[in-house]
Design an enzyme around this catalytic site. Structure first.
Site, short mmCIF file in Angstrom:
data_model
loop_
_atom_site.label_atom_id
_atom_site.label_comp_id
_atom_site.label_asym_id
_atom_site.label_seq_id
_atom_site.Cartn_x
_atom_site.Cartn_y
_atom_site.Cartn_z
N SER A 17 0.83 -1.21 0.00
CA SER A 17 0.00 0.00 0.00
C SER A 17 0.86 1.25 0.00
O SER A 17 0.35 2.36 0.12
CB SER A 17 -0.92 0.00 1.22
N ASN B 55 -1.64 -2.29 13.53
CA ASN B 55 -3.09 -2.04 13.54
C ASN B 55 -3.45 -0.75 14.29
O ASN B 55 -4.24 0.06 13.80
CB ASN B 55 -3.83 -3.23 14.15
N HIS C 115 -38.81 25.16 -9.99
CA HIS C 115 -38.87 24.33 -11.21
C HIS C 115 -38.08 24.99 -12.36
O HIS C 115 -38.38 24.74 -13.52
CB HIS C 115 -40.31 24.08 -11.67
N SER D 100 -12.96 27.77 -26.98
CA SER D 100 -13.17 26.56 -27.78
C SER D 100 -12.14 26.54 -28.89
O SER D 100 -11.79 27.59 -29.42
CB SER D 100 -14.59 26.57 -28.36
N LYS E 73 -16.75 31.32 -28.16
CA LYS E 73 -17.12 30.66 -26.91
C LYS E 73 -16.34 31.14 -25.69
O LYS E 73 -15.16 31.43 -25.78
CB LYS E 73 -16.91 29.13 -27.04
N ASN F 244 -16.25 29.30 -22.10
CA ASN F 244 -16.83 28.17 -21.38
C ASN F 244 -16.51 28.22 -19.88
O ASN F 244 -15.39 28.54 -19.51
CB ASN F 244 -16.31 26.85 -21.96
N GLU G 218 -18.01 23.54 -14.38
CA GLU G 218 -18.42 22.20 -14.81
C GLU G 218 -17.61 21.12 -14.08
O GLU G 218 -18.14 20.08 -13.70
CB GLU G 218 -18.26 22.06 -16.32
N GLN H 232 -7.11 -1.75 4.59
CA GLN H 232 -6.04 -1.03 3.90
C GLN H 232 -6.60 -0.20 2.73
O GLN H 232 -6.00 0.78 2.32
CB GLN H 232 -5.00 -2.03 3.39
N LYS I 184 -7.85 4.07 2.69
CA LYS I 184 -7.12 5.34 2.52
C LYS I 184 -7.25 5.94 1.12
O LYS I 184 -7.50 7.13 0.99
CB LYS I 184 -5.66 5.15 2.93
#
Ligand code: ARG
Length: 469
Positions: free
Chosen positions: A31, A118, A164, A285, A291, A293, A298, A330, A333
């Site tokens: 690990s 442990n 809505h 773009s 454009k 963006n 996002e 293990q 993490k």
């Protein structure tokens, strides 16, 4: 997959083994690529443990001094990027211990007295999680400060409020931003709660049952900034709900971030045109020159997937594990690290965007007047002035909206005679409540959108947040 019969047995735990692990065993078992991030916590835990062993007469002061110096040297090596991490040594704990042996020799072998990996990993991971919860809380407060500042500057900027995603009633830009301040303050509170609850030390629980050595768990707990030692050794080494709670808080915060990110995506679209992000927070773009963006928004929206998934991963890793430690743990993490890395990035990017954005007050106000957003104000006026039951006022207003729609005009441009054709008792005083400014100004109930409320709330938040920083 080929075995490597010539592989050496582990120098740490290989006493009863006559040969080392196969290549695939080593691969699945190691690990270190993930848990090397715990090196600071591991060294801090080992230093506290060695001091305690010496204070309790379990190791000599001379051995403790050698261990302390050796660990400090290792910290320097890792810090400078000079430390050679080894997969064969599995994890951060054994990498550090093996290096300690190279540096100081025999006393290194005494460090692991009355301790197991442990309780060691449980301690390291708690220390790490406690730290990132604190960092997430601070980053949330920075975001709240940025939001409250913008809200203060635009407390009176009228914008459409939506339900809505349909125009509902006018609100103000400041009011909308302060809604997020409330959400992020609860998120910060969740990290603070989680941090408080996790602040107990597993160190000294050893493998699972405690130890026969006369250790002082309170000393190590105190040295590492824990409030107290965990009371049950089995729980100490098995519990991961501290991390679950932290990533759950992260997932909820990410959900709030993604909602705000979605609003930025909408608001910066030319179809809304409520907000402009500078060149520093826009991307172009490669084919469409016009454009701009909102990529950062996002990506913040999308990071929510990883963060929520880290909660899922950890929950499923832990589900059904018998007490005490199992190697499954293990896998805790990587998920937690990934979730918190994504959260930190998303919080910083969002704070940058909020600082950067400029609302188009005229465009928002114009949009606020569209869609008969002051129809509720008309109905309320009928209730207040003509003592009409609200349900009747709702019906009358609906008929007036239909007339205005037919005439293609907003409510405040509809002729009084048209309104009177629906309800003859309406007089010219009605126009005073039909503008969007009058509408928001009237929402002065506690927690409402009135600019006076919003200004007060923005300033209250700014004062609270400046006290806390
Ligand atoms: N690398 C291990 C982990 O992260 C450390 C604990 C190993 N304990 C053990 N008994 N194998 O969980």
């Amino acid at each position: 997959m080929t075995d490597k019969p010539e592989a050496k047995e582990s120098q740490i735990w290989g006493g009863r083994f006559s040969r080392g692990p196969s290549a695939i065993m080593e691969e699945i078992n190691a690990s270190i690529d993930t848990d090397r991030r715990l090196w600071r916590e591991d060294i801090a835990g080992s230093k506290a443990h060695a001091h305690m062993l010496a204070a309790c007469g379990i190791i000599t002061d001379t051995d403790n001094a050698a261990i302390q110096n050796g660990l400090d040297q290792i910290a320097g090596e890792i810090e400078r990027g000079e430390f050679a991490f080894s997969k064969a040594l599995e994890d951060i704990h054994m990498n550090i211990e093996a290096r300690l042996k190279e540096i100081i020799g025999e006393p290194a072998g005494r460090l692991h007295t009355a301790r197991s990996r442990n309780d060691q990993v449980a301690t390291d991971f708690r220390l790490w999680t406690r730290q990132v919860c604190g960092e997430a809380e601070a980053a949330l407060k920075a975001l709240m400060r940025a939001l409250a500042k913008k809200a203060d500057a635009h407390a009176d900027a009228v914008m459409p409020g939506f339900t809505h995603l349909q125009t509902a009633q006018p609100v103000t830009f400041g009011h909308h931003l302060l809604a997020y301040v409330e959400m992020f303050s609860r998120d910060a509170g969740r990290f603070a709660d989680a941090r408080r609850r996790m602040n107990e030390s597993p160190l000294g629980a050893a493998a699972l049952a405690g130890t026969s050595f006369p250790i002082d768990r309170k000393q190590t707990a105190k040295a590492l900034g824990f409030d107290r030692p965990c009371a049950n050794s089995l729980d100490a080494v098995s519990a991961r709900d501290f991390a679950l709670e932290a990533v759950a808080a992260a997932a909820i915060a990410a959900t709030h971030l993604s909602r705000l990110a979605e609003e930025l995506v909408l608001w910066t679209s030319p179809h809304f045109g409520f907000v402009k992000l500078s060149d520093g927070f826009s991307t172009g773009s490669s084919i469409m020159p016009q454009k701009r963006n909102p990529d950062a928004a996002e990506l913040v929206r999308a990071k929510t997937g990883r963060i929520a998934a880290s909660f899922d991963t950890l929950l499923i890793v832990m589900k059904g594990l018998p007490l005490a430690y199992s190697k499954d743990m293990q896998e805790d993490k990587a998920a937690t690290f990934e979730g918190f890395d994504a959260l930190a990035l998303a919080l910083t990017a969002m704070t940058g965007m909020i600082d950067d954005l400029e609302p188009d007050r005229a465009a928002m106000k114009e949009a606020a007047g569209r869609g008969y957003s002051t129809a509720t104000d008309l109905a309320d006026w009928l209730v207040r002035t003509l003592n009409m039951p609200f349900r009747d006022a709702h019906r009358v207003t609906g008929a007036i909206v239909a007339l205005a729609e037919g005439a293609g005009v907003p409510l405040d441009a509809l002729a009084l005679s048209d309104m009177q054709s629906v309800e003859p008792r309406i007089d010219e005083n009605v126009y005073a409540v039909l503008s969007v400014e009058a509408s928001v100004a009237s929402r002065a109930s506690y927690g409402g959108a009135a600019p006076s409320n919003v200004k007060r709330e923005a300033e209250r938040w700014l004062a609270t947040l400046s006290k806390e920083s």
